[in-house]
Design a protein around this motif. Structure first.
Motif, mmCIF file in Angstrom:
data_model
loop_
_atom_site.group_PDB
_atom_site.id
_atom_site.type_symbol
_atom_site.label_atom_id
_atom_site.label_comp_id
_atom_site.label_asym_id
_atom_site.label_seq_id
_atom_site.Cartn_x
_atom_site.Cartn_y
_atom_site.Cartn_z
ATOM 1 N N ASP A 333 0.832 -1.203 0.000
ATOM 2 C CA ASP A 333 0.000 0.000 0.000
ATOM 3 C C ASP A 333 0.868 1.255 0.000
ATOM 4 O OD1 ASP A 333 -2.327 -1.491 -0.011
ATOM 5 O OD2 ASP A 333 -2.600 -1.402 2.170
ATOM 6 N N ALA A 334 1.927 1.248 0.811
ATOM 7 C CA ALA A 334 2.824 2.407 0.865
ATOM 8 C C ALA A 334 3.553 2.584 -0.463
ATOM 9 C CB ALA A 334 3.822 2.244 2.005
ATOM 10 N N GLU A 335 3.936 1.484 -1.080
ATOM 11 C CA GLU A 335 4.607 1.574 -2.372
ATOM 12 C C GLU A 335 3.670 2.136 -3.436
ATOM 13 O OE1 GLU A 335 6.488 -2.157 -3.307
ATOM 14 O OE2 GLU A 335 7.168 -2.403 -1.238
ATOM 15 N N ASP A 336 2.416 1.690 -3.416
ATOM 16 C CA ASP A 336 1.455 2.198 -4.376
ATOM 17 C C ASP A 336 1.176 3.689 -4.164
ATOM 18 O OD1 ASP A 336 1.230 -0.288 -5.547
ATOM 19 O OD2 ASP A 336 -0.568 -0.864 -4.426
ATOM 20 N N ALA A 337 1.132 4.094 -2.897
ATOM 21 C CA ALA A 337 0.912 5.509 -2.589
ATOM 22 C C ALA A 337 2.069 6.359 -3.082
ATOM 23 C CB ALA A 337 0.691 5.698 -1.090
ATOM 24 N N ALA A 338 3.300 5.864 -2.877
ATOM 25 C CA ALA A 338 4.482 6.612 -3.337
ATOM 26 C C ALA A 338 4.480 6.709 -4.855
ATOM 27 C CB ALA A 338 5.753 5.908 -2.851
ATOM 28 N N LEU A 339 4.053 5.642 -5.517
ATOM 29 C CA LEU A 339 4.005 5.645 -6.972
ATOM 30 C C LEU A 339 2.941 6.625 -7.480
ATOM 31 C CD1 LEU A 339 5.112 4.321 -9.542
ATOM 32 C CD2 LEU A 339 3.338 2.588 -9.304
#
Length: 342
Positions: A333-339
């Motif tokens: 989820d954090a990776e998707d948010a950063a992306l």
């Protein structure tokens, strides 16, 4: 040649032993018998602690080793025990060291200050000024299983091995080693994302540019066996690593190609994402080594191409995933948010 291998039962060691046997050498492995390893049946075993080596000189002398390899000297005391046990008996001693001797490593892990080293690290690049890189302000307790880390330093190991003219020494500075049997599972964090169906692997921009020395275990073992049996290596220090130090982003892409993953690597500003890279520390400091010396002086060439090395490693990782890992390292989820924020 008759070769005595001290250690030789963990990760890199069995590959070294098998390589030596395949090339016609007589091998004796001196170890404690605590680690099971698949070694060729003709290998002789001598059981004992390394600190017993000086007291077992007569027994070792009967083996009449032409050369010895110390796979497991982590501390100055380790190296002194080996040298005391072999001086006047073995023709030469090869010891395994590490890229962590370089000043660039001290800066990478934050125990020393200074600018990034320009270009690739050669055998003449500056070494760390601080001894004992993993020793903290408070000593570890005597019963702490990591107590040995307080005294770990390959710089001291190198000094001992290269200072005895009666026992010519050779030092091999190894890279990050990957391959079947890697207890650190260095490919796992990226491979898991690929196998979990992640279409994008996100790296922060600094981590994506970081370059480190890497080597496949069978290739590293071939370099060790070559240096230990070639008389031209006496008195020499060699870097061992793949010839082209890939950036972390290109390393992930290479893993992806070998794994059959058709996703992409995307970079984001570092403040948006932390913890995805497998390399901790200040990644403005590369740890990429120049390996020209061992190639020119000893004719070293990797027997296994990188693509095949990665395929073998991936097959092993998939069949042998780590028993435990920190789920927080896979915060998709954090990776998707950063992306999305990029």
């Amino acid at each position: 040649m008759r070769i005595l291998v001290i250690g030789g039962t963990r990760f890199i060691g069995p590959y070294v032993v098998r390589h030596l046997v395949e090339n016609g050498h007589e091998v004796t492995v001196y170890h404690r018998g605590q680690t099971q390893a698949q070694l060729p049946p003709q290998v002789q075993h001598l059981y004992g602690d390394r600190y017993d080596l000086p007291a077992r000189r007569d027994e070792i002398a009967r083996l009449a080793p032409d050369a010895a390899i110390d796979m497991f000297a982590f501390t100055e005391a380790d190296a002194r025990a080996t040298v005391a046990g072999l001086t006047g008996i073995a023709g030469r001693l090869t010891v395994i060291s590490s890229a962590d001797v370089y000043a660039a490593f001290g800066r990478l892990i934050g125990i020393e200050s200074g600018p990034p080293e320009p270009g690739l690290l050669t055998e003449e690049s500056p070494l760390r000024q601080r001894i004992y890189p993993y020793r903290g302000d408070t000593p570890r307790a005597p019963d702490d299983p990591h107590r040995w880390r307080d005294d770990y330093d390959k710089i001291l190991v190198e000094r001992v091995v290269m200072s005895d003219p009666a026992l010519p020494g050779t030092v091999l500075r190894l890279p990050i080693v990957y391959g079947p049997g890697d207890t650190q599972h260095r490919l796992f964090p990226y491979l898991k994302r690929m196998d979990d169906g992640r279409r994008v692997i996100v790296l922060d921009e600094i981590a994506a540019r970081w370059r480190g020395a890497r080597g496949y275990v069978e290739n590293v073992a071939a370099a060790i066996a070559l240096a230990a049996t070639d008389p031209r290596a006496a008195g020499r220090v060699y870097n061992v690593a793949e010839p082209e130090p890939l950036s972390e982003a290109d390393w992930v892409r290479a893993i992806g190609r070998a794994a059959g993953w058709d996703g992409e690597v995307v970079t984001v500003p570092p403040e948006r994402l932390r913890g995805v890279s497998t390399i901790p520390g200040d990644l403005t400091h590369d740890l990429a080594m120049d390996t020209t010396r061992i190639r020119q002086e000893l004719g070293y060439v990797e027997p296994i191409p990188q693509e095949e090395a990665l395929r073998r490693t991936i097959a092993w990782e998939r069949a042998n995933p780590p028993a435990e890992y920190d789920p927080a390292r896979f915060d998709y989820d954090a990776e998707d948010a950063a992306l999305a924020a990029s």
